[in-house]
Motif scaffolding. Structure first.
Motif, mmCIF file in Angstrom:
data_model
loop_
_atom_site.group_PDB
_atom_site.id
_atom_site.type_symbol
_atom_site.label_atom_id
_atom_site.label_comp_id
_atom_site.label_asym_id
_atom_site.label_seq_id
_atom_site.Cartn_x
_atom_site.Cartn_y
_atom_site.Cartn_z
ATOM 1 N N ARG A 86 -4.082 -8.472 10.305
ATOM 2 C CA ARG A 86 -4.100 -8.235 8.856
ATOM 3 C C ARG A 86 -4.645 -6.850 8.532
ATOM 4 N N ILE B 233 5.546 -6.916 2.681
ATOM 5 C CA ILE B 233 5.002 -7.808 1.644
ATOM 6 C C ILE B 233 5.718 -9.156 1.663
ATOM 7 N N VAL C 285 8.163 -0.246 4.720
ATOM 8 C CA VAL C 285 6.809 -0.754 4.532
ATOM 9 C C VAL C 285 6.802 -1.880 3.495
ATOM 10 N N GLU C 286 7.586 -1.714 2.420
ATOM 11 C CA GLU C 286 7.609 -2.738 1.375
ATOM 12 C C GLU C 286 8.049 -4.099 1.903
ATOM 13 N N ILE D 39 -2.164 -4.150 9.097
ATOM 14 C CA ILE D 39 -1.205 -4.054 7.983
ATOM 15 C C ILE D 39 -1.848 -3.383 6.779
ATOM 16 N N ILE D 40 -3.099 -3.735 6.494
ATOM 17 C CA ILE D 40 -3.789 -3.092 5.364
ATOM 18 C C ILE D 40 -3.888 -1.587 5.592
ATOM 19 N N LEU E 158 -0.613 -0.069 4.685
ATOM 20 C CA LEU E 158 -0.423 -0.003 3.229
ATOM 21 C C LEU E 158 -1.277 1.100 2.617
ATOM 22 N N LYS E 159 -2.486 1.296 3.157
ATOM 23 C CA LYS E 159 -3.346 2.362 2.634
ATOM 24 C C LYS E 159 -2.731 3.730 2.912
ATOM 25 N N PHE F 48 0.446 4.281 3.254
ATOM 26 C CA PHE F 48 1.624 4.322 2.368
ATOM 27 C C PHE F 48 1.222 4.717 0.951
ATOM 28 N N ASP F 49 0.090 4.170 0.475
ATOM 29 C CA ASP F 49 -0.407 4.464 -0.875
ATOM 30 C C ASP F 49 -0.968 5.877 -0.979
ATOM 31 N N GLY F 50 -1.243 6.519 0.156
ATOM 32 C CA GLY F 50 -1.916 7.811 0.129
ATOM 33 C C GLY F 50 -3.412 7.681 -0.030
ATOM 34 N N ARG F 51 -3.981 6.530 0.317
ATOM 35 C CA ARG F 51 -5.449 6.396 0.242
ATOM 36 C C ARG F 51 -6.033 6.109 1.617
#
Lengths: 323, 323
Positions: free
Chosen positions: A160, A196, A192-193, A163-164, A167-168, A170-173
């Motif tokens: 998990r 979900i 990446v989407e 994956i997080i 996503l981070k 992907f978000d640029g964070r």
């Protein structure tokens, strides 16, 4: 009346989020056979499925050996330690199992690892838990609160968190990571989407996340900082859980710690972080390779339940017959 | 042909993990009526239940007003932004909604908060997400990956982390906290172990965790350090999500940020931490109170969809008729 020891048997079960394994051992310590079944943590799969998967493993070993009845059975089942589901599950098991008891998978794992002596077991498969017993018979557990509220350092948590991290990024964070491409490949997804819909699919189970662990390890081995951090943080978190057990049992002298479960690897960032955090609390501990698996640990607990003393002879016979 | 504006209407919906709200507005900006329904995030409740709860809210407002048909409908629904479920859901909605579109709940919330101008919206209800638009029309979102993989700073996360803090204290690997007794009271449970069966119950939904937020706030107000930390960490995490959106939109000049959702409170550790983290990235931002709610934001988007210009007059009429 003299009991013909070799004709009487106990059953030991090790059941968790990924599968179930059971073994039959004679009262004098001869290993007879093993059977396997699907996952049996009743919190994640429900009592019915848990019972069915346990009985599938048991039926397999009964069929193999032609054994009629069992004197006693100890079932070490994840997710039963503090849940009412334990009694529900126990009530659905047939009388052919003999005198029967459900304990935590961790208790079975410790009994197997140390051959029923004191120490600490750190379990990390799909889920995780730490369990220990000290020399005066006190017990303690920590963690093991399941995928939703705990399971620090488990395969589920590693998958998990990988994956997080994706996503981070992907978000640029969060920093970019090779986890993105390699996890997508592993899951057979393009974008990446798509993760979900994968993650929230009705049929998604914790063990599906745990199956990502080898990929995370591989990416870490290739030098990816994010994958390394996911593993090291998971190991460190589980180390904090182990610290709590060691403190509560007041284990200060030399004592053994064993690791059990698919997440452990000889070296690597996960185990290094775990061992380092544990050593900070318990400089006197020593890390052992488990002597037996948890299903055999359950067999040993079943023997003890019947008043059989776990002697050197029994353990030697068990080891030899397992080879 | 001259259109009789006051006899034609648009529908706006705001749907999330806790409930659904819709409003009807005439083409010249007169608010007509609102309706409500249950949760409609299709990722958490499924497409069928999402559709039913949306239509319950819509039917309520149609029944109240006797309106026959709608020119256009914009539905801001959580969990639809990057999921194939968006199209599935859209296909189940009836033609009586007129020209229809599903957007993210965050887009509706921003449209409502700024009356369709640029800026950033930070949404934290049961779930969380940050969404922004800049002056050249670029958009960005971050977070909002749902309770399993994201929803940083959401009601779900706060409730879950409060429970995790309770379990850590119980295990002896975290400080004692008054959360234990007050969360048990709130849930009507007697023992910490009972939380496990509560949390893993089949019927458990993210919003059940979010319902713990008022209790966490209360315990924090009474000076409990652990409860304070749960709130401050949640706010700080969401601030990092907002930073990513602000960076990607290259928002450097003055711009508005609005907060939307049940988790926000005027002061308190959550909002203080959130604002502090955002200000570090965007010293020029200013925090605004949302001008309209997200259901009205959806109405404004529906008006724009029909080519209606969002004039000062329309906004004034809307505000007056909402009072």
């Amino acid at each position: 009346m003299e009991v013909n020891l070799s004709s009487e048997f106990v059953l030991g079960v090790d059941g968790g989020g990924s599968g179930t394994r059971c073994s039959v051992v004679s009262l004098d310590g001869l290993f007879i056979a093993s059977g396997t079944g699907g996952p049996s943590n009743p919190i994640t799969v429900g009592v019915d499925k848990s019972r069915n998967n346990i009985m599938r493993a048991v039926d397999e070993v009964i069929k193999k050996t032609g054994i009629g009845g069992l004197k006693a059975s100890v079932l070490g089942i994840a997710g039963t330690d503090r849940s009412k589901l334990r009694d529900e599950l126990l009530n659905t098991l047939p009388d052919s199992l003999g005198e029967k008891e459900i304990v935590s998978d961790a208790k079975s794992a410790l009994a197997g690892a140390t051959a029923c002596r004191h120490g600490v077991i750190v379990v990390a498969g799909t889920g995780s838990i730490v369990y220990g017993e000290n020399q005066v018979g006190q017990t303690a557990r920590a963690g093991g609160w399941g995928w939703r509220l705990g399971d620090e350092g488990s395969g589920y948590t590693i998958g998990r968190n990988a994956i997080i991290s994706i996503l981070k990024a992907f978000d640029g964070r969060g920093p970019d990571t090779n986890l993105t491409q390699q996890v997508l490949n592993k899951l057979g997804l393009n974008r990446v989407e798509d993760i979900i819909d994968w993650a929230y699919s009705q049929c998604r189970e914790p063990r599906d996340f745990a199956r990502l662990v080898p990929t995370v390890r591989e990416v870490a081995n290739q030098g990816d900082e994010v994958a390394n951090l996911v593993l090291a943080e998971a190991g460190g978190e589980l180390g904090l859980v182990a610290q709590a057990v060691i403190r509560r049992l007041n284990l200060v002298e030399e004592f053994p710690i064993a690791f059990n479960g698919g997440v452990f690897q000889k070296s690597g960032p996960y185990t290094i972080a775990l061992e380092e955090v544990i050593r900070r609390q318990a400089p006197e501990c020593y890390f052992i390779s488990p002597r037996f698996n948890a299903d055999i640990g359950s067999c040993l607990l079943a023997l003890k339940k019947l008043g059989v003393e776990i002697t050197y002879d029994i353990l030697r016979r068990l080891e030899t017959s397992l080879e």
